[in-house]
Design a protein around this motif. Structure first.
Motif, short mmCIF file in Angstrom:
data_model
loop_
_atom_site.label_atom_id
_atom_site.label_comp_id
_atom_site.label_asym_id
_atom_site.label_seq_id
_atom_site.Cartn_x
_atom_site.Cartn_y
_atom_site.Cartn_z
N THR A 146 0.86 -1.17 0.00
CA THR A 146 0.00 0.00 0.00
C THR A 146 0.91 1.23 0.00
O THR A 146 2.14 1.10 0.12
CB THR A 146 -0.91 0.01 1.24
OG1 THR A 146 -0.11 0.15 2.42
CG2 THR A 146 -1.73 -1.27 1.33
N TRP A 151 2.42 -5.25 3.55
CA TRP A 151 1.63 -6.13 4.40
C TRP A 151 1.90 -7.59 4.04
O TRP A 151 1.87 -7.95 2.87
CB TRP A 151 0.14 -5.84 4.24
CG TRP A 151 -0.28 -4.53 4.80
CD1 TRP A 151 -0.30 -3.31 4.16
CD2 TRP A 151 -0.74 -4.29 6.14
NE1 TRP A 151 -0.75 -2.34 5.01
CE2 TRP A 151 -1.01 -2.91 6.24
CE3 TRP A 151 -0.93 -5.10 7.25
CZ2 TRP A 151 -1.49 -2.33 7.41
CZ3 TRP A 151 -1.40 -4.53 8.42
CH2 TRP A 151 -1.68 -3.17 8.49
N LYS A 162 3.07 -5.79 9.35
CA LYS A 162 3.10 -4.50 8.67
C LYS A 162 4.50 -3.92 8.74
O LYS A 162 5.05 -3.73 9.82
CB LYS A 162 2.10 -3.53 9.33
CG LYS A 162 2.13 -2.13 8.74
CD LYS A 162 1.18 -1.20 9.50
CE LYS A 162 1.23 0.22 8.94
NZ LYS A 162 0.33 1.14 9.69
N ALA A 197 -5.85 -5.23 -1.70
CA ALA A 197 -6.66 -4.17 -1.11
C ALA A 197 -8.08 -4.25 -1.64
O ALA A 197 -8.36 -4.88 -2.67
CB ALA A 197 -6.07 -2.80 -1.43
N LEU A 204 -7.99 -4.17 3.62
CA LEU A 204 -7.27 -5.27 2.98
C LEU A 204 -8.21 -6.45 2.78
O LEU A 204 -9.15 -6.65 3.55
CB LEU A 204 -6.10 -5.70 3.88
CG LEU A 204 -5.04 -4.64 4.17
CD1 LEU A 204 -4.11 -5.12 5.28
CD2 LEU A 204 -4.26 -4.29 2.92
N PRO A 221 -7.08 -2.31 8.39
CA PRO A 221 -5.64 -2.29 8.64
C PRO A 221 -5.25 -1.57 9.92
O PRO A 221 -4.14 -1.78 10.43
CB PRO A 221 -5.08 -1.55 7.40
CG PRO A 221 -6.21 -0.72 6.91
CD PRO A 221 -7.46 -1.51 7.21
N ARG A 222 -6.15 -0.77 10.48
CA ARG A 222 -5.83 -0.08 11.73
C ARG A 222 -6.00 -0.97 12.94
O ARG A 222 -5.25 -0.86 13.92
CB ARG A 222 -6.73 1.16 11.89
CG ARG A 222 -6.55 2.22 10.82
CD ARG A 222 -7.66 3.23 10.92
NE ARG A 222 -8.97 2.57 10.78
CZ ARG A 222 -10.13 3.16 11.08
NH1 ARG A 222 -10.15 4.39 11.56
NH2 ARG A 222 -11.27 2.50 10.92
#
Length: 324
Positions: A146, A151, A162, A197, A204, A221-222
């Motif tokens: 990304t 990832w 990550k 993605a 993702l 992703p967070r």
């Protein structure tokens, strides 16, 4: 690696379905590996004994392949099919599975059951960074880039890795482990596999070869919270490489010798199967996919060969890209 990829083979060996053509609603489409009208080869050989798994193609017509036999990286011209090893591997204990190329000439390499994540410089052929992640059962399988991170999936641990990236893609100094929660279900065999993605780029998508008989997960992703993508009755028990082109997601179902194509909504929460691509004559357990113009290229990993030797032959095949 033989131990880990033997476990991968437990996912099953469903027979390829259909003839050497696109099957489904797209009637009249040419055979999967039919000539494209150009002089470029639709397929080409890889070195004997290479044992490919991953493929990546950048902004130029060259494909890069990782070797699970020795960790070599092989570059081939798509125009001619000829190539050579450009990065020498470190031996059987340091394989390369998935890999991706960035815009600055870096290769991000998955180290399989070595637990290694490596970054290589294409200009010098040298490994510039090595990180070790996970546990003694980790299998770093696939990678997706990304704008701000690389990832990586772990097929035997419920977590992603990550690697933060700088403004010009330079890798950070540490790996961040992101546990997978929510709807994620971890199996006793290969679970997380391919990664890409969502069409809107906000999350993702990860192939989960175990949950619900095999499916697709949308991962924040967070937080690492995973939610099951609604793909109707379609099952992805052998889902390996994922290739997203617009809103079309190509899922390589390796042991089924097939590519299932799904049309996703923009957020990647729902998908509809639109066709299946098969080619019994040329598919020999393809694993991953990369695109150049109107062709999608796949290495044949031949995981159905129980005891590969230095003389075992390997090759690359291609299929025509679908248009939305």
């Amino acid at each position: 690696m033989q131990r880990s990829f033997a476990r991968r083979s437990l996912l099953g060996a469903a027979a390829a379905v259909g003839g050497a053509a696109l099957v489904g609603p797209l009637d009249g489409t040419a055979a999967a590996t039919e000539a494209t009208g150009s002089r470029w080869p639709a397929g080409f050989p890889l070195p004997d004994g290479f044992r490919p798994e991953g493929i990546t193609i950048g902004s130029e017509p060259y494909a890069y392949f990782g070797s699970i036999a020795r960790g070599d990286v092989y570059r081939a011209s798509l125009a001619t099919g000829r190539g050579r090893v450009i990065i020498q591997g470190l031996g059987p204990e340091h394989p390369v599975t998935g890999l991706k190329i960035d815009a600055w000439g870096r290769l991000f390499l998955c180290g399989g059951d070595s637990g290694e994540i490596r970054v290589a410089d294409l200009r010098t052929g040298r490994i510039t960074r090595t990180f070790t992640v996970g546990t003694d059962v980790t299998l770093v399988n696939d990678v997706f880039l990304t704008p701000d991170a690389a990832w990586f999936t772990d097929s035997f641990e419920p977590q992603l890795y990550k690697l933060p990236l700088g403004r010009r893609g330079e890798p950070g100094d540490r790996i961040i482990t992101v546990p997978l929660t929510g709807d994620w279900v971890q199996g006793t065999v290969i679970t997380a596999n391919g990664i890409t993605a969502t069409p809107d780029g906000r999350a993702l998508l990860v192939a989960n070869d175990f949950a619900g008989g095999g499916g697709l997960m949308r991962v924040d992703p967070r937080t690492g919270v995973a939610r099951t993508v609604d793909i109707g009755p379609t099952l992805l028990p052998n889902g390996d490489g994922l290739l997203l082109l617009g809103r079309l997601l190509y899922v390589v179902q390796q042991r089924q010798n097939a590519i299932d194509v799904l049309r996703l909504d923009n957020a990647g929460t729902k998908g509809t199967a639109i066709t299946r691509i098969t080619d019994p004559e040329h598919f020999r357990v393809p694993t991953t996919a990369a695109v150049w113009k109107d062709r999608i290229y796949l290495p044949n990993a031949r995981f159905d060969v129980t005891e590969p030797t230095p003389e075992t032959d390997y090759d690359v095949v291609s299929v025509k890209r679908l248009r939305p």
